[in-house]
Write a protein that holds these residues in place. Structure first.
Motif, PDB file in Angstrom:
ATOM      1  N   TYR A 134       0.832  -1.202   0.000  1.00 50.60           N
ATOM      2  CA  TYR A 134       0.000   0.000   0.000  1.00 50.60           C
ATOM      3  C   TYR A 134       0.866   1.250   0.000  1.00 50.60           C
ATOM      4  O   TYR A 134       1.929   1.286   0.604  1.00 50.60           O
ATOM      5  CB  TYR A 134      -0.897   0.050   1.249  1.00 50.60           C
ATOM      6  CG  TYR A 134      -1.989  -0.988   1.247  1.00 50.60           C
ATOM      7  CD1 TYR A 134      -3.146  -0.800   0.496  1.00 50.60           C
ATOM      8  CD2 TYR A 134      -1.852  -2.160   1.989  1.00 50.60           C
ATOM      9  CE1 TYR A 134      -4.152  -1.755   0.490  1.00 50.60           C
ATOM     10  CE2 TYR A 134      -2.850  -3.116   1.990  1.00 50.60           C
ATOM     11  CZ  TYR A 134      -4.000  -2.910   1.229  1.00 50.60           C
ATOM     12  OH  TYR A 134      -4.980  -3.858   1.228  1.00 50.60           O
ATOM     13  N   HIS A 178      -0.259   4.033   1.354  1.00 54.68           N
ATOM     14  CA  HIS A 178      -0.537   4.745   2.599  1.00 54.68           C
ATOM     15  C   HIS A 178      -1.536   3.895   3.376  1.00 54.68           C
ATOM     16  O   HIS A 178      -2.658   3.687   2.909  1.00 54.68           O
ATOM     17  CB  HIS A 178      -1.123   6.125   2.273  1.00 54.68           C
ATOM     18  CG  HIS A 178      -1.104   7.092   3.417  1.00 54.68           C
ATOM     19  ND1 HIS A 178      -1.790   8.281   3.405  1.00 54.68           N
ATOM     20  CD2 HIS A 178      -0.484   7.056   4.622  1.00 54.68           C
ATOM     21  CE1 HIS A 178      -1.576   8.934   4.538  1.00 54.68           C
ATOM     22  NE2 HIS A 178      -0.792   8.210   5.295  1.00 54.68           N
ATOM     23  N   LEU A 199      -5.288   4.066   3.817  1.00 58.69           N
ATOM     24  CA  LEU A 199      -5.572   5.492   3.972  1.00 58.69           C
ATOM     25  C   LEU A 199      -5.494   6.132   2.587  1.00 58.69           C
ATOM     26  O   LEU A 199      -4.837   5.600   1.688  1.00 58.69           O
ATOM     27  CB  LEU A 199      -4.528   6.138   4.903  1.00 58.69           C
ATOM     28  CG  LEU A 199      -4.491   5.592   6.331  1.00 58.69           C
ATOM     29  CD1 LEU A 199      -3.231   6.083   7.052  1.00 58.69           C
ATOM     30  CD2 LEU A 199      -5.733   6.017   7.091  1.00 58.69           C
ATOM     31  N   PRO A 200      -6.141   7.265   2.405  1.00 57.91           N
ATOM     32  CA  PRO A 200      -6.058   7.904   1.082  1.00 57.91           C
ATOM     33  C   PRO A 200      -4.612   8.310   0.774  1.00 57.91           C
ATOM     34  O   PRO A 200      -3.953   8.922   1.623  1.00 57.91           O
ATOM     35  CB  PRO A 200      -6.970   9.129   1.201  1.00 57.91           C
ATOM     36  CG  PRO A 200      -7.304   9.268   2.638  1.00 57.91           C
ATOM     37  CD  PRO A 200      -7.018   7.988   3.327  1.00 57.91           C
ATOM     38  N   PRO A 201      -4.126   7.965  -0.407  1.00 57.15           N
ATOM     39  CA  PRO A 201      -2.732   8.293  -0.745  1.00 57.15           C
ATOM     40  C   PRO A 201      -2.565   9.733  -1.216  1.00 57.15           C
ATOM     41  O   PRO A 201      -3.499  10.332  -1.737  1.00 57.15           O
ATOM     42  CB  PRO A 201      -2.411   7.325  -1.886  1.00 57.15           C
ATOM     43  CG  PRO A 201      -3.733   7.063  -2.533  1.00 57.15           C
ATOM     44  CD  PRO A 201      -4.784   7.170  -1.460  1.00 57.15           C
ATOM     45  N   PRO A 241      -4.628  14.582   2.772  1.00 52.28           N
ATOM     46  CA  PRO A 241      -4.223  13.602   3.784  1.00 52.28           C
ATOM     47  C   PRO A 241      -2.759  13.833   4.156  1.00 52.28           C
ATOM     48  O   PRO A 241      -1.950  14.234   3.309  1.00 52.28           O
ATOM     49  CB  PRO A 241      -4.397  12.265   3.069  1.00 52.28           C
ATOM     50  CG  PRO A 241      -5.296  12.540   1.913  1.00 52.28           C
ATOM     51  CD  PRO A 241      -5.077  13.967   1.528  1.00 52.28           C
ATOM     52  N   ASN A 289       3.337  10.035  -0.854  1.00 55.83           N
ATOM     53  CA  ASN A 289       3.470   8.594  -0.574  1.00 55.83           C
ATOM     54  C   ASN A 289       4.304   7.912  -1.651  1.00 55.83           C
ATOM     55  O   ASN A 289       3.806   7.135  -2.464  1.00 55.83           O
ATOM     56  CB  ASN A 289       2.087   7.953  -0.456  1.00 55.83           C
ATOM     57  CG  ASN A 289       1.343   8.441   0.774  1.00 55.83           C
ATOM     58  OD1 ASN A 289       0.309   9.073   0.675  1.00 55.83           O
ATOM     59  ND2 ASN A 289       1.895   8.171   1.946  1.00 55.83           N
ATOM     60  N   GLU A 291      -2.328   6.844  -9.631  1.00 60.03           N
ATOM     61  CA  GLU A 291      -3.112   7.709  -8.740  1.00 60.03           C
ATOM     62  C   GLU A 291      -3.287   7.112  -7.351  1.00 60.03           C
ATOM     63  O   GLU A 291      -3.570   7.828  -6.391  1.00 60.03           O
ATOM     64  CB  GLU A 291      -4.482   7.985  -9.375  1.00 60.03           C
ATOM     65  CG  GLU A 291      -4.385   8.914 -10.570  1.00 60.03           C
ATOM     66  CD  GLU A 291      -5.688   9.067 -11.312  1.00 60.03           C
ATOM     67  OE1 GLU A 291      -6.676   8.430 -10.905  1.00 60.03           O
ATOM     68  OE2 GLU A 291      -5.709   9.814 -12.305  1.00 60.03           O
ATOM     69  N   GLU A 292      -3.154   5.791  -7.256  1.00 60.07           N
ATOM     70  CA  GLU A 292      -3.268   5.141  -5.950  1.00 60.07           C
ATOM     71  C   GLU A 292      -1.909   5.039  -5.256  1.00 60.07           C
ATOM     72  O   GLU A 292      -1.793   4.420  -4.196  1.00 60.07           O
ATOM     73  CB  GLU A 292      -3.867   3.743  -6.110  1.00 60.07           C
ATOM     74  CG  GLU A 292      -5.304   3.749  -6.622  1.00 60.07           C
ATOM     75  CD  GLU A 292      -6.230   4.557  -5.710  1.00 60.07           C
ATOM     76  OE1 GLU A 292      -6.195   4.325  -4.485  1.00 60.07           O
ATOM     77  OE2 GLU A 292      -6.950   5.428  -6.218  1.00 60.07           O
TER      78      GLU A 292
END
Lengths: 814, 291
Positions: free
Chosen positions: A60, A62, A147-149, A162, A368, A724-725
């Motif tokens: 991940y 974030h 969590l939102p990156p 974030p 991130n 984007e992620e």
């Protein structure tokens, strides 16, 4: 600080005439062992009982870590230990960090409460083999709460984004606007202001060998020995001992040759800390050697990643007056070297041009992604690219010749203090340009370009003239702050020279394990120059850190200049002792002796002479032939400090002298763009560099070729792509594309020599020049080729996708 | 980047191979040919076969011969051997030309023609060549042998008509000595890397008129595809520049390649257009030279 209040520069040196070895393209001392496969890399070394580490990395970008179960991994075959991030945080303190606020963007060897990028380590397994360690990684069960990156650097700075580090309260790790000179006045006086928005995306050095360390903790003595291909210098090692919570005098770092670095192994502490932590936990030697995915995703050495908004103020005749630079730099999840990369930019921010004033705003965004580290150029190459795109755009918009606008603005009086306070020691930019135009057959290619356009072909010529700073001072890491936490001023390099009883010379280096460069060859040539011996007869050894003299290591193109100073200083001490000894041996006044061809002789009576071997054997074995105060042996060391550093002013309107030995280059690539495929191919490539006095022209040419190849990668191929992620789409060489020998053209290389007045022999550093020039030059070339289509690329790398998208957009807008 | 544990055998006959695959069916067995794709996938742990049946000692799969009207390439013939074979150069020069684009020489020294076809990477060169040359693929499996036309063999990305327990044994390519012109062109970001687009073209002419065209593309769909619209546009014409443009446009209009970080759909279509034109022009010029 005003000009009048500047500290006086160091005395002007007189350089030796008629050099015998400095300036010769001798065969490299390093080659025989590496060409025979006898280099002795980390991967070649096995200690008895050695275990292997593998790191479990975050999938991940974030996420909060809500639980880790290691039971199954611990029970797997051959597994000796599993250490989670939380456990590692008890075993070790945070990693050495030169960032703005380490307590608020704390960086550890493994993630603790949350992961901040894809690839960040979460746990490690220590096992009998790397295979078994990786098998066990698959059995570790980590619970994540995604969590939102934060991926885009500008969005990262938005209110409400974030947070990568909650403790920091913002994703902006650093922000400041500097004004050097009368910016407002110069803008008001200018006829035109050229503006642009430019985007340099992240790439990184790609050493064939990744970063690794073998750690061996001796329980009985508390002594920790680490063999590593990074970190091979002494000045800042105490910080690593601090991370490991051991006394600094219990840590010995043994340098290993590195299969490439390009900056990316500069002070890479994490692998050493992981290996050491594991060795101490299991009581056996442990190796951690990154694999390629580890290295690409988690090396902490991604390169610059900048968005620029720039305004260049000029007169209609092309005279440059002032520049305003506003940049957001995407540092990734941590910021280990602070914004030192922008110190590199400020060292040569105006390029070779008389630009009277500069506004420089820098914002360091945390996102991130894997963090930035060092990559050949250290941020100066990005500034070169930005400035040359602006100059190129100005020439186009003002209808000026791209060669003449540059020549019109050249600095010609040296030493020259640029608005930031740094000094350019010497230079001959016209000389370099003239040589480059000739070598590149510039007029011929301009004619070819006209013909090609008639045939519907798009040829571009990319002339740029830019700076190549060398030998950094520590101040560039802290002059950012009004009250810096650690305003250190030492950047030494040391050499010990030993003349044995037979007159043989051994040089001991305290940093600079082989990084693909030529430290041994350089030192041998410098020693040979001093002692009139054959450089291939000089023996070179590397000292571990524990008994090491102060040394800062390779970085900022400092190695050759600093080693030259250390060799010169150690030589002076040896020669002083040898002169005195010869005085006794010849019953002559030492002041009447002169060094000639490898020995001392009486001026005017060359038959009264002792060679170095004759002197050395006496000093080693015949104590009673000398006065009581003459010590036996002939060995001396020199700790050579930076030859020219001055302090920044309190208001930071003048940053002082921090990168004074200023090289220069002109690159002229000729390219052709296939406008249907977006393919860029090279028709010719000429590069002329001026790095002061050359020590070994062939070795410098190697640096130019290698750096230019990397610059071609930066310009056309290499990019760490995060989606984007925050997923890293280029985690192997399948998708992270490196130019091969086929994509890199044969370079026509020219050298120009303008000695520095302030360094031994007049040497300047030249290790990074190729990459400082090529991205700028190739971008200019592509834009030159596509100008008839109304296309201008402002983003690197210029992939076929970006080139074709720009061409399609230009067509649609017509 | 180390593979998980797996068992391994290197039998010497096709029968033994099939027996081992059947006996270890539960272990999700894979056959190992040249290993240039499978082994990296295993190192990335993207493929995790529990049993690996290595074909390198199966003598029967290493044949390379010409029969009356067919070139026969055993599944284990190394790509470099095919590339250097005078027989192949005569019978299927398109294949030789395409092999020059397959990665780098050391990889071709180990990689096999059969392995590349069975791997069925959508961006690979050899599946497009097999399709363009109307190759037949011979297989052996628990229920005997089959002959599958290339047009029916490739089913999707990394997916073929091979059943579990079945292996590719032979590729049979119709000989085309002295007939028409051929070309393989591709666009890769760097030399030897995976291509974004490849085009295989075979064009036959009689008296300046195109009598037959076989044109295929790689990299633009989940399998190699035939540029049927271009073939139709060229057939029966003298293939002048305007006709070639019509053919290229017709073929490109039918494409909708998936975009990725190396190229959007529009970029890949533009590049396909360039490769189609380049392939058709080169094949035509060679066909004209032949006469």
């Amino acid at each position: 600080m005003t000009t009048a209040s500047r500290p006086a520069p160091p005395p002007i040196r007189t350089h030796k005439d008629g050099r015998n070895w400095v300036g010769k393209s001798i065969r490299r001392l390093e080659d025989p062992k590496f060409l025979r496969g006898r280099g002795g890399y980390i991967g070649d070394m096995t200690l008895p009982g050695m275990l292997h580490v593998a790191v479990l990395s975050s999938p991940y970008a974030h996420a909060r870590i809500t639980g880790i179960n290691t039971d199954a991994a611990l029970a797997a075959p051959g597994v000796h230990a599993v250490i989670t991030g939380a456990q590692a945080a008890e075993l070790t303190d945070p990693l050495p960090d030169f960032g703005p606020n380490p307590a608020a963007h704390t960086w550890r060897c493994l993630a603790v409460e949350k992961v901040r990028y894809v690839g960040e380590g979460v746990a490690v397994v220590v096992a009998d083999s790397r295979y078994l360690a990786e098998d066990a990684l698959a059995l570790i069960d980590v619970e994540y709460e995604p969590l939102p990156p934060v991926v885009d650097p500008e969005r990262a700075l938005d209110e409400g984004a974030p947070l990568v580090h909650e403790d920091l309260g913002s994703n902006c790790a650093y922000e400041r606007t500097f004004q050097f000179g009368e910016v407002d006045r110069d803008f008001a006086d200018a006829d035109v202001v050229i503006t642009d928005r430019l985007r340099w995306r992240r790439s990184g050095g790609q050493p064939l060998e990744t970063v690794g360390a073998i750690a061996d903790f001796e329980v009985a003595t508390g002594q920790l020995t680490v063999h590593t291909n990074s970190l091979s210098f002494t000045s800042y090692l105490f910080m690593v001992a601090g991370t490991l919570k051991i006394p600094a005098n219990k840590l010995d770092i043994r340098p290993m040759p590195a299969g490439g670095s390009f900056g990316s192994k500069l002070f890479a502490t994490k692998p050493a800390v992981i290996a050491a932590m594991c060795s101490r936990a299991v009581g056996r030697p442990v190796v951690y050697l990154e694999d390629r995915i580890d290295n690409i995703s988690n090396c902490d050495h991604h390169g610059s990643d900048r968005v620029y908004d720039v305004q260049l103020a000029l007169m209609r005749d092309g005279t440059m007056r002032s520049i305003k630079i506003d940049t957001v730099d995407d540092y990734g999840a941590y910021i280990q070297f602070g914004v030192g990369h922008h110190g590199n930019a400020l060292a040569q921010v105006v390029g070779p041009y008389r630009i009277a004033s500069v506004e420089y705003r820098v914002r360091a965004a945390l996102t991130n992604k894997n963090q930035q580290g060092a990559y050949r150029g250290f941020g100066s190459e990005v500034n070169n690219w930005m400035l040359e795109q602006m100059v190129d755009k100005a020439a186009r918009e003002l209808g000026l010749d791209p060669v003449e606008i540059r020549r019109h603005n050249f600095i010609r009086d040296f030493p020259y203090f640029i608005p930031t306070g740094n000094v350019y020691d010497s230079g001959d930019y016209d000389g370099v340009l003239d040589k480059a135009l000739k070598l590149a057959e510039y007029d011929h290619w301009r004619a070819e370009q006209v013909k090609a356009r008639e045939e519907g072909r798009y040829i571009g010529i990319g002339l740029i003239t830019a700076q190549e700073r060398s030998v950094f001072s520590a101040t560039e890491f802290w002059f950012w702050f009004d009250t810096p936490g650690a305003p250190v001023t030492s950047m030494p390099e040391s050499v010990t020279l030993k003349v044995d009883a037979t007159g043989g010379i051994t040089a001991t280096l305290y940093s600079c394990a082989f990084w693909g460069n030529s430290p041994e060859t350089m030192v041998a040539q410098l020693v040979a120059e001093e002692f009139d011996c054959d450089p291939h007869d000089v023996s070179i050894v590397y000292q571990g850190s524990k008994n090491g003299l102060p040394a800062t290591g390779p970085g900022g193109s400092r190695t050759t200049v600093m080693l030259a100073g250390a060799v010169e200083g150690a030589t002076a001490k040896i020669k002083a002792k040898a002169r005195r000894a010869t005085g006794y041996m010849l019953e002559a006044n030492p002041d009447d002796l002169e060094w000639v061809d490898g020995g001392y002789q009486v001026k005017g009576s060359p038959e009264a002479r002792k060679t170095l071997a004759e002197i050395a054997v006496m000093l080693h074995l015949f104590k009673h032939s000398f006065p009581e105060d003459m010590e036996s042996g002939l060995e001396e060391s020199k700790v050579f400090d930076h030859p020219y550093t001055t302090m920044p002013s309190a208001d930071r309107k003048d940053l002082g002298v921090f990168y004074p030995f200023m090289g220069h280059a002109c690159h002229v690539p000729v390219i052709e763009v296939d406008i249907e495929t977006g393919q860029v191919s090279f028709l010719s490539y000429a590069a002329v560099h001026d790095c002061g006095t050359l020590v070994n022209p062939r070795s410098l040419a190697g640096h130019i070729v290698g750096g230019t190849a990397q610059g071609i990668g930066t310009a056309l191929y290499e990019e760490f792509v995060y989606d984007e992620e925050g997923q890293l789409l280029t985690s192997s060489y399948l998708d992270y594309l490196i130019p091969t020998a086929i994509e890199v053209p044969e370079l026509k290389i020219g050298h120009h020599e303008t000695p520095s007045p302030w360094t031994p022999h007049g040497i300047k550093g030249g290790g990074e020049g190729g990459r400082m020039m090529a991205p700028a030059a190739i971008n200019v070339a592509v834009n030159d080729a596509l100008a008839p289509l109304g296309v201008r690329l402002t983003e690197l790398p210029m992939t076929p996708d970006r080139i074709l998208a720009a061409i399609r957009a230009a067509r649609e807008s017509r | 980047m180390k593979p998980p544990p797996f068992r391994y055998a290197a039998p010497t006959s096709v029968e033994e191979v099939l027996d081992l695959l059947a006996a270890n069916a539960d272990a999700e067995p894979r056959v190992l040919a040249g290993g240039q794709s499978l082994v990296p996938l295993m190192n990335f742990r993207l493929a995790q076969p529990g049993f690996l049946v290595d074909l390198r000692l199966v003598e029967a799969l290493t044949t390379l011969r010409t029969e009356r009207d067919v070139l026969v390439i055993g599944a284990m013939v190394r790509q470099s051997a095919v590339e250097r074979s005078p027989e192949v150069a005569l019978a299927a020069p398109l294949l030789v030309e395409a092999l020059g684009y397959v990665a780098h020489p050391p990889i071709r020294n180990s990689g096999t023609v059969g392995g590349s076809l069975a791997h069925a990477d959508p961006s690979a060169e050899l599946p497009a060549v097999a399709l363009a040359l109307d190759a037949e693929l011979l297989t052996a499996g628990p229920s005997g042998t089959r002959t599958i036309p290339a047009a029916e063999f490739f089913r999707g990305p990394f997916t073929t008509a091979l059943e579990p327990g079945e292996i590719l044994t032979e590729v049979r390519i119709p000989r085309r000595e002295g007939v028409g012109g051929y070309a393989f062109v591709e666009f890769a970001r760097t030399h030897g890397n995976f291509a974004l687009v490849g085009v295989a073209a075979v064009i036959e002419m009689e008296k300046d008129i195109v009598t037959g065209a076989s044109i295929t593309l790689s990299g633009v769909a989940s399998t190699p595809v035939r540029a049927a619209a271009a073939e139709r546009a060229l057939a029966g014409t003298s293939a002048d520049a305007a006709t070639i443009e019509v053919a290229v446009d017709a073929a490109a209009d039918e494409l909708s390649p998936a975009g990725d970080l190396h190229g959007s759909t529009a970029t890949r279509t533009d590049i396909a257009r360039s490769c189609l034109r380049g392939g058709i022009q080169l094949a035509l010029s060679r066909a004209q030279d032949r006469r």
